[in-house]
Design a protein around this motif. Sequence first.
Motif, PDB file in Angstrom:
ATOM      1  N   UNK A  10       0.830  -1.348  -0.015  1.00 30.15           N
ATOM      2  CA  UNK A  10       0.095   0.045  -0.038  1.00 30.15           C
ATOM      3  C   UNK A  10       0.829   1.209  -0.090  1.00 30.15           C
ATOM      4  N   UNK A  11       1.998   1.497   0.647  1.00 32.22           N
ATOM      5  CA  UNK A  11       2.941   2.358   0.510  1.00 32.22           C
ATOM      6  C   UNK A  11       3.355   2.578  -0.791  1.00 32.22           C
ATOM      7  N   UNK A  12       3.716   1.521  -1.672  1.00 30.99           N
ATOM      8  CA  UNK A  12       4.082   1.659  -3.229  1.00 30.99           C
ATOM      9  C   UNK A  12       2.872   2.087  -3.926  1.00 30.99           C
ATOM     10  N   UNK A  13       1.609   1.775  -3.528  1.00 30.29           N
ATOM     11  CA  UNK A  13       0.506   2.150  -4.193  1.00 30.29           C
ATOM     12  C   UNK A  13       0.293   3.604  -4.114  1.00 30.29           C
ATOM     13  N   UNK A  14       0.444   4.116  -2.855  1.00 34.04           N
ATOM     14  CA  UNK A  14       0.303   5.563  -2.728  1.00 34.04           C
ATOM     15  C   UNK A  14       1.536   6.584  -3.359  1.00 34.04           C
ATOM     16  N   UNK A  15       2.542   5.743  -3.500  1.00 31.58           N
ATOM     17  CA  UNK A  15       3.922   6.334  -4.167  1.00 31.58           C
ATOM     18  C   UNK A  15       3.390   6.693  -5.824  1.00 31.58           C
ATOM     19  N   UNK A  16       2.833   5.368  -6.354  1.00 37.06           N
ATOM     20  CA  UNK A  16       2.280   5.669  -7.476  1.00 37.06           C
ATOM     21  C   UNK A  16       1.223   6.489  -8.094  1.00 37.06           C
ATOM     22  N   UNK A  17       0.319   6.406  -6.958  1.00 36.01           N
ATOM     23  CA  UNK A  17      -0.762   7.316  -7.086  1.00 36.01           C
ATOM     24  C   UNK A  17      -0.408   8.803  -6.967  1.00 36.01           C
ATOM     25  N   UNK A  18       0.491   9.309  -5.958  1.00 34.64           N
ATOM     26  CA  UNK A  18       0.961  10.689  -5.962  1.00 34.64           C
ATOM     27  C   UNK A  18       1.930  10.923  -7.434  1.00 34.64           C
ATOM     28  N   UNK A  19       2.679   9.923  -7.772  1.00 36.29           N
ATOM     29  CA  UNK A  19       3.439  10.481  -8.921  1.00 36.29           C
ATOM     30  C   UNK A  19       2.472  10.734 -10.309  1.00 36.29           C
ATOM     31  N   UNK A  20       1.635   9.797 -10.194  1.00 38.13           N
ATOM     32  CA  UNK A  20       0.572   9.811 -11.354  1.00 38.13           C
ATOM     33  C   UNK A  20      -0.713  10.755 -11.296  1.00 38.13           C
ATOM     34  N   UNK A  21      -0.577  11.219 -10.044  1.00 41.78           N
ATOM     35  CA  UNK A  21      -1.760  12.300  -9.643  1.00 41.78           C
ATOM     36  C   UNK A  21      -3.215  11.532 -10.022  1.00 41.78           C
ATOM     37  N   UNK A  61       8.110  -1.435 -10.202  1.00 41.47           N
ATOM     38  CA  UNK A  61       8.696  -1.085 -11.638  1.00 41.47           C
ATOM     39  C   UNK A  61       7.975   0.152 -11.974  1.00 41.47           C
ATOM     40  N   UNK A  62       6.486   0.283 -11.670  1.00 38.59           N
ATOM     41  CA  UNK A  62       5.993   1.430 -12.039  1.00 38.59           C
ATOM     42  C   UNK A  62       6.713   2.716 -11.457  1.00 38.59           C
ATOM     43  N   UNK A  63       6.978   2.659 -10.233  1.00 39.21           N
ATOM     44  CA  UNK A  63       7.302   3.866  -9.287  1.00 39.21           C
ATOM     45  C   UNK A  63       8.813   4.069 -10.039  1.00 39.21           C
ATOM     46  N   UNK A  64       9.667   3.227 -10.156  1.00 44.13           N
ATOM     47  CA  UNK A  64      11.048   3.442 -10.760  1.00 44.13           C
ATOM     48  C   UNK A  64      10.715   3.988 -12.092  1.00 44.13           C
ATOM     49  N   UNK A  65       9.848   3.658 -12.834  1.00 44.98           N
ATOM     50  CA  UNK A  65       9.923   4.303 -14.315  1.00 44.98           C
ATOM     51  C   UNK A  65       9.426   5.614 -14.214  1.00 44.98           C
ATOM     52  N   UNK A  66       8.518   6.043 -13.044  1.00 42.16           N
ATOM     53  CA  UNK A  66       8.104   7.429 -13.095  1.00 42.16           C
ATOM     54  C   UNK A  66       9.133   8.207 -12.363  1.00 42.16           C
ATOM     55  N   UNK A  67       9.885   7.874 -11.516  1.00 39.27           N
ATOM     56  CA  UNK A  67      11.067   8.453 -10.980  1.00 39.27           C
ATOM     57  C   UNK A  67      11.963   8.788 -12.278  1.00 39.27           C
ATOM     58  N   UNK A  68      12.203   7.999 -12.971  1.00 36.85           N
ATOM     59  CA  UNK A  68      13.264   7.988 -14.308  1.00 36.85           C
ATOM     60  C   UNK A  68      12.862   9.154 -15.243  1.00 36.85           C
ATOM     61  N   UNK A  69      11.254   9.061 -15.404  1.00 39.95           N
ATOM     62  CA  UNK A  69      10.818   9.950 -16.248  1.00 39.95           C
ATOM     63  C   UNK A  69      10.792  11.349 -15.788  1.00 39.95           C
ATOM     64  N   UNK A  70      10.711  11.476 -14.565  1.00 39.05           N
ATOM     65  CA  UNK A  70      10.667  12.698 -13.996  1.00 39.05           C
ATOM     66  C   UNK A  70      11.960  13.296 -13.565  1.00 39.05           C
TER      67      UNK A  70
END
Length: 70
Positions: A10-21, A61-70
């Motif tokens: 759920x922490x990882x889901x929160x991170x993805x939700x925050x990055x993707x808004x 993986x989603x979280x890392x990809x979003x970090x690399x994109x940003x």
Amino acid sequence: MARKTRIELFMMLDRVNNNLNTKLNLNNASCYGGWQLTNFEGNHIIKHRVPIREMLSFLDGMSKALEMKG
């Protein structure tokens, strides 16, 4: 151990939700195969049911990809 993994999930889901808004949701039904990632309303499946460790890897993986994109 399982509780810790669930908290990490759920922490990882929160991170993805925050990055993707956005608001993605997880639900679990062990009789159907595990964890499922859907949109917040639950009417669109993003990732079909998988075990908790596989879902954790998917979200990581989603979280890392979003970090690399940003």
